[in-house]
Design a protein around this motif. Structure first.
Motif, PDB file in Angstrom:
ATOM      1  N   HIS A  13       0.846  -1.197   0.000  1.00 28.27           N
ATOM      2  CA  HIS A  13       0.000   0.000   0.000  1.00 28.27           C
ATOM      3  C   HIS A  13       0.883   1.249   0.000  1.00 28.27           C
ATOM      4  N   LEU A  14       0.291   2.378  -0.341  1.00 27.22           N
ATOM      5  CA  LEU A  14       1.003   3.647  -0.268  1.00 27.22           C
ATOM      6  C   LEU A  14       0.965   4.144   1.173  1.00 27.22           C
ATOM      7  N   ASN A  15       2.118   4.535   1.686  1.00 21.44           N
ATOM      8  CA  ASN A  15       2.192   4.967   3.077  1.00 21.44           C
ATOM      9  C   ASN A  15       1.499   6.315   3.277  1.00 21.44           C
ATOM     10  N   ALA A  16       0.679   6.367   4.288  1.00 19.11           N
ATOM     11  CA  ALA A  16       0.065   7.632   4.706  1.00 19.11           C
ATOM     12  C   ALA A  16       0.789   8.116   5.951  1.00 19.11           C
ATOM     13  N   PHE A  17       1.152   9.378   5.973  1.00 17.84           N
ATOM     14  CA  PHE A  17       1.892   9.943   7.100  1.00 17.84           C
ATOM     15  C   PHE A  17       0.968  10.812   7.946  1.00 17.84           C
ATOM     16  N   TYR A  18       1.142  10.689   9.255  1.00 20.90           N
ATOM     17  CA  TYR A  18       0.341  11.453  10.211  1.00 20.90           C
ATOM     18  C   TYR A  18       1.283  12.314  11.049  1.00 20.90           C
ATOM     19  N   LYS A  19       0.903  13.558  11.212  1.00 21.05           N
ATOM     20  CA  LYS A  19       1.748  14.480  11.963  1.00 21.05           C
ATOM     21  C   LYS A  19       1.485  14.338  13.454  1.00 21.05           C
ATOM     22  N   ILE A  20       2.540  14.053  14.222  1.00 27.13           N
ATOM     23  CA  ILE A  20       2.451  13.895  15.673  1.00 27.13           C
ATOM     24  C   ILE A  20       3.403  14.902  16.302  1.00 27.13           C
ATOM     25  N   THR A  21       2.880  15.824  17.088  1.00 26.45           N
ATOM     26  CA  THR A  21       3.704  16.907  17.637  1.00 26.45           C
ATOM     27  C   THR A  21       4.146  16.666  19.073  1.00 26.45           C
ATOM     28  N   SER A  22       3.748  15.539  19.665  1.00 27.42           N
ATOM     29  CA  SER A  22       4.023  15.314  21.091  1.00 27.42           C
ATOM     30  C   SER A  22       5.211  14.400  21.348  1.00 27.42           C
ATOM     31  N   ASN A  23       5.887  13.916  20.288  1.00 32.31           N
ATOM     32  CA  ASN A  23       7.011  12.981  20.439  1.00 32.31           C
ATOM     33  C   ASN A  23       6.597  11.684  21.130  1.00 32.31           C
ATOM     34  N   ALA A  24       5.337  11.341  21.042  1.00 32.03           N
ATOM     35  CA  ALA A  24       4.856  10.107  21.657  1.00 32.03           C
ATOM     36  C   ALA A  24       3.585   9.672  20.951  1.00 32.03           C
ATOM     37  N   LEU A  25       3.336   8.343  20.939  1.00 28.92           N
ATOM     38  CA  LEU A  25       2.162   7.818  20.287  1.00 28.92           C
ATOM     39  C   LEU A  25       1.675   6.575  21.036  1.00 28.92           C
ATOM     40  N   ALA A  26       0.392   6.549  21.355  1.00 27.13           N
ATOM     41  CA  ALA A  26      -0.250   5.348  21.898  1.00 27.13           C
ATOM     42  C   ALA A  26      -1.044   4.706  20.769  1.00 27.13           C
ATOM     43  N   PHE A  27      -0.861   3.410  20.565  1.00 27.33           N
ATOM     44  CA  PHE A  27      -1.529   2.760  19.446  1.00 27.33           C
ATOM     45  C   PHE A  27      -1.883   1.317  19.789  1.00 27.33           C
ATOM     46  N   GLU A  28      -2.788   0.734  18.996  1.00 30.69           N
ATOM     47  CA  GLU A  28      -3.199  -0.654  19.128  1.00 30.69           C
ATOM     48  C   GLU A  28      -3.005  -1.360  17.789  1.00 30.69           C
ATOM     49  N   VAL A  29      -2.652  -2.647  17.852  1.00 34.39           N
ATOM     50  CA  VAL A  29      -2.402  -3.413  16.637  1.00 34.39           C
ATOM     51  C   VAL A  29      -3.133  -4.747  16.711  1.00 34.39           C
ATOM     52  N   LYS A  30      -3.727  -5.155  15.582  1.00 33.87           N
ATOM     53  CA  LYS A  30      -4.270  -6.504  15.430  1.00 33.87           C
ATOM     54  C   LYS A  30      -3.729  -7.062  14.123  1.00 33.87           C
ATOM     55  N   ALA A  31      -2.923  -8.117  14.230  1.00 32.45           N
ATOM     56  CA  ALA A  31      -2.266  -8.634  13.037  1.00 32.45           C
ATOM     57  C   ALA A  31      -1.890 -10.089  13.221  1.00 32.45           C
ATOM     58  N   ALA A  32      -1.934 -10.856  12.097  1.00 31.12           N
ATOM     59  CA  ALA A  32      -1.523 -12.256  12.134  1.00 31.12           C
ATOM     60  C   ALA A  32      -0.027 -12.391  11.924  1.00 31.12           C
ATOM     61  N   GLY A  33       0.599 -11.377  11.339  1.00 33.94           N
ATOM     62  CA  GLY A  33       2.023 -11.466  11.055  1.00 33.94           C
ATOM     63  C   GLY A  33       2.810 -10.347  11.701  1.00 33.94           C
ATOM     64  N   ASN A  34       3.357  -9.490  10.873  1.00 37.40           N
ATOM     65  CA  ASN A  34       4.218  -8.421  11.349  1.00 37.40           C
ATOM     66  C   ASN A  34       3.581  -7.051  11.114  1.00 37.40           C
ATOM     67  N   ALA A  35       3.955  -6.110  11.934  1.00 35.89           N
ATOM     68  CA  ALA A  35       3.481  -4.729  11.794  1.00 35.89           C
ATOM     69  C   ALA A  35       4.676  -3.796  11.917  1.00 35.89           C
ATOM     70  N   ALA A  36       4.630  -2.672  11.213  1.00 37.24           N
ATOM     71  CA  ALA A  36       5.766  -1.755  11.214  1.00 37.24           C
ATOM     72  C   ALA A  36       5.288  -0.309  11.265  1.00 37.24           C
ATOM     73  N   LEU A  37       6.067   0.506  11.984  1.00 40.86           N
ATOM     74  CA  LEU A  37       5.839   1.948  12.035  1.00 40.86           C
ATOM     75  C   LEU A  37       7.106   2.648  11.574  1.00 40.86           C
ATOM     76  N   GLY A  38       6.928   3.722  10.834  1.00 42.83           N
ATOM     77  CA  GLY A  38       8.057   4.532  10.403  1.00 42.83           C
ATOM     78  C   GLY A  38       8.012   5.907  11.044  1.00 42.83           C
ATOM     79  N   LEU A  39       9.179   6.403  11.487  1.00 40.14           N
ATOM     80  CA  LEU A  39       9.313   7.758  12.031  1.00 40.14           C
ATOM     81  C   LEU A  39      10.155   8.582  11.068  1.00 40.14           C
ATOM     82  N   SER A  40       9.708   9.809  10.812  1.00 40.85           N
ATOM     83  CA  SER A  40      10.404  10.608   9.814  1.00 40.85           C
ATOM     84  C   SER A  40      10.282  12.089  10.110  1.00 40.85           C
ATOM     85  N   ARG A  41      11.277  12.842   9.655  1.00 40.86           N
ATOM     86  CA  ARG A  41      11.221  14.300   9.785  1.00 40.86           C
ATOM     87  C   ARG A  41      10.263  14.913   8.758  1.00 40.86           C
ATOM     88  N   LYS A  42      10.027  14.206   7.659  1.00 34.30           N
ATOM     89  CA  LYS A  42       9.128  14.695   6.625  1.00 34.30           C
ATOM     90  C   LYS A  42       8.453  13.499   5.960  1.00 34.30           C
TER      91      LYS A  42
END
Length: 337
Positions: A13-42
């Motif tokens: 899929h095409l990655n969608a980026f979300y702006k987070i200004t607090s330097n922290a993220l709470a999240f939930e995952v449901k997956a049968a395999g692997n999940a990945a998050l990317g952090l970026s300056r832009k």
């Protein structure tokens, strides 16, 4: 509370980026395999960090500019049937991944990348989708400023017993705020000061501070003060009146004297600012002049003698006064007060 977002990521899929200004993220995952998050300056596919959960029953954090990654064994960390909660932080020189309800991280990695504020969610080498839930700061539209109207400098006739205008311009201080006034006196229209506690205006004239019962007050706030001296009149100086002899234009000045900041008059031919103080007219060589963007810059440093006009060129290099458009033409708009 932020905005709750639920998304599903699929392979390729095409990655969608979300702006987070607090330097922290709470999240939930449901997956049968692997999940990945990317952090970026832009927003870009080449993220600065990738955080992977469940890769071979392990979690790891990898900085993309380095071959090294930090990992930890985490069997059963993800489930295909229910959401598992996690937290991610990137502050104080470290990226940390942890489980909800636990303060110690599962895995952490040193971080020397500043200003990372974008997060993306992805899938790692599998055919199954990954389901996510997370909160992001609410979308706040940038404030649209409207231009302020009615701010131009203008004169209002003082009427005893009536409330003063709300837009009265503060011009100085002498035990209390001083305001700018002007009054007619022996053929002149002379600026001076208004003392609110006394309800009186005073103008500097003929060596004295002269009390005036009838006067006008300057209102508005589209103006600023420019330091100067001698006959160096800045472009856009606000014209406040005229002298009794030769109708020389008078400007509003103010000067420091014995710890007070007192407004008064500036006649370019006199090369000083005159202020009214304790019954006297005081001359001060260094002063400020009130400038308005609305003022016609062709009128700077014009001394009116009978029906002819003489021009005084400012010393631009010494006083850094902007260039003026000087002309030998005269018209009713320039001559009349």
């Amino acid at each position: 509370m932020g905005d709750l977002v639920e998304i599903t990521t699929w392979p390729k899929h095409l990655n969608a980026f979300y702006k987070i200004t607090s330097n922290a993220l709470a999240f939930e995952v449901k997956a049968a395999g692997n999940a990945a998050l990317g952090l970026s300056r832009k927003p870009a596919n080449n993220c600065d960090f990738w955080i992977v959960l469940g890769e071979g029953q392990r979690c790891f954090i990898k900085k993309m500019s380095s071959r090294h990654c930090e990992s930890a064994s985490t069997p059963g960390i993800l489930s295909a049937d229910e959401y598992h909660k996690f937290w991610l932080t990137w502050c104080n020189g470290c990226v940390r991944l942890g489980r909800d309800g636990y303060s110690d991280p599962i895995v952490s990695c040193i971080n020397d990348v500043h200003d990372m504020k974008y997060v993306t969610f992805s899938v790692v080498e599998q055919r199954n989708p990954v389901h996510w839930r997370f909160e992001i700061p609410p979308s706040i539209e940038k404030t649209k400023f409207k231009p302020i109207t009615g701010s131009e400098l203008h004169w209002v006739t003082y009427e005893p017993g009536r409330d003063l205008p709300e837009e009265l311009l503060v011009g100085g201080f002498e035990k209390e705020n001083l305001y700018i006034a002007r009054a007619k006196h022996r053929g002149s229209l002379t600026p001076g000061k208004y003392v609110r506690s006394l309800g009186k205006a005073y103008i500097p004239w003929g060596g004295q501070s002269t009390e005036k019962p009838e006067f006008e007050l300057l209102c508005g706030f589209d103006g600023f003060w420019v330091p100067t001296c001698d006959d160096k009149i800045p472009v856009g100086a606000f014209i406040a009146g005229y002298s009794e002899d030769n109708l020389e234009r008078l400007y509003i000045g103010r000067a420091l004297y014995e710890g007070h900041l007192i407004p008064g008059k500036v006649a370019p031919s006199h090369k000083v600012c005159y202020i009214p103080y304790e019954g006297r007219e005081i001359s001060v060589k260094k002063f400020e002049i009130l400038v308005s963007p609305k003022e016609n810059d062709r009128c700077v440093n014009k001394i009116f003698v009978s029906d002819r006009v003489s021009y005084v060129q400012p010393d631009i290099e010494e006083y850094d006064v902007p260039d003026s458009d000087y002309s030998n033409e005269t018209d009713e708009e320039n001559v009349a007060f």
